[in-house]
Scaffold this motif. Structure first.
Motif, short mmCIF file in Angstrom:
data_model
loop_
_atom_site.label_atom_id
_atom_site.label_comp_id
_atom_site.label_asym_id
_atom_site.label_seq_id
_atom_site.Cartn_x
_atom_site.Cartn_y
_atom_site.Cartn_z
N GLY A 1 0.80 -1.21 0.00
CA GLY A 1 0.00 0.00 0.00
C GLY A 1 0.83 1.26 0.00
N SER A 2 2.04 1.20 0.56
CA SER A 2 2.89 2.39 0.67
C SER A 2 3.53 2.81 -0.65
CB SER A 2 3.98 2.16 1.71
OG SER A 2 4.82 1.08 1.33
N GLU B 1 -0.62 5.07 -4.94
CA GLU B 1 -1.65 6.01 -4.50
C GLU B 1 -2.64 6.23 -5.64
OE1 GLU B 1 0.55 9.51 -3.35
OE2 GLU B 1 1.12 9.96 -5.42
N ASP C 1 -5.04 5.39 -2.07
CA ASP C 1 -5.21 4.16 -1.31
C ASP C 1 -6.35 3.31 -1.87
OD1 ASP C 1 -3.21 4.96 0.38
OD2 ASP C 1 -4.55 5.69 1.95
N GLY C 2 -6.11 1.99 -1.88
CA GLY C 2 -7.18 1.05 -2.18
C GLY C 2 -7.53 0.88 -3.65
N TRP D 1 -4.42 4.53 -10.93
CA TRP D 1 -3.54 4.73 -9.78
C TRP D 1 -2.15 5.10 -10.28
CZ3 TRP D 1 0.55 1.16 -9.20
CH2 TRP D 1 0.43 -0.02 -9.96
#
Length: 231
Positions: free
Chosen positions: A67-68, A71, A73-74, A114
């Motif tokens: 996840g880091s 971007e 998130d999700g 993303w």
């Protein structure tokens, strides 16, 4: 340079802060490994994903995402299949290195809504011939950032503090590393002729028994400009 334990812990912590988001888990039917982003300049055109040649070239290759490193998130998937990325990996078995230009990774991310949020290892700290030549038969502290493999199958980011030596013309990590560490970047701290201490990315971990050869950055640099395809 062999550091004391406190200094080693400090270097390990700083590496996680500075280049922790360069490191990604990779897996194929050949096993588990690690890949990392490297950038040869400020332009993303000079960016590539790098790992060990023995890991790639299988139809089920898969790059894990944390996840880091993406971007917002999700939105990004948990993993990317090699078949989704064009251009794909270029293998250089003679050097032990595989290179994936990241244009396809960025294009795939944009198509999915993303974007990448990574910290590539910069060319400024890639070990040149002088840094490699300073290694001797006496052990030096080495730091390996990798995604290990836990019993539950998770792939956390880890730092292994190891020892590296020159073995004839080769550079080796003296101990056997855990599963998942092949392909990971290796860092050292050295003092130059003027006594100035600097951090270097020495290269990447290759498969081995009772230790691991390191594909040093002179070998990696030699193949970075190449076009896709086995060589």
């Amino acid at each position: 340079m062999l550091l004391d334990p406190d200094a080693e812990s400090g270097v390990a912590y700083e590496l996680c802060q500075v280049v922790g988001r360069a490191i990604l888990p990779y897996r194929t039917s050949a096993g588990f490994g690690t890949a990392f982003f490297f950038r040869s300049g400020d332009d993303p055109v000079g960016e590539a994903l790098v790992t060990a040649a023995d890991l790639v070239g299988f139809p089920d290759g898969e790059l894990g995402l944390r996840g880091s490193v993406t971007e917002p998130d999700g939105v990004a998937p948990d993993a990317l299949s090699d078949v989704e990325i064009v251009p794909g990996w270029s293998r250089y078995p003679g050097d032990g290195v595989a290179v994936l230009p990241t244009a396809g990774l960025h294009r795939h991310a944009g198509d999915g809504g993303w974007r990448w949020r990574v910290q590539p290892v910069p060319a400024a700290i890639a070990a040149g011939p002088e840094a490699v030549a300073r290694l001797g038969v006496d052990v030096s502290s080495a730091f390996v950032l990798a995604h290990g493999v836990r019993e539950d199958g998770s792939r956390p980011l880890e730092v292994a503090i190891e020892r590296v030596v020159r073995d004839g013309e080769d550079v080796r990590i003296t101990d056997e590393l855990p599963t998942g560490y092949v392909g990971a970047p290796v860092f050292v701290v050295q003092a130059d002729a003027a006594g100035e201490v600097s951090l270097y990315c020495l290269g990447l971990v290759l498969p081995g028994v009772d230790g691991h050869p390191v594909a040093t950055f002179d070998r990696i640099d030699a193949v970075l400009p190449a076009t896709p395809g086995d060589a």
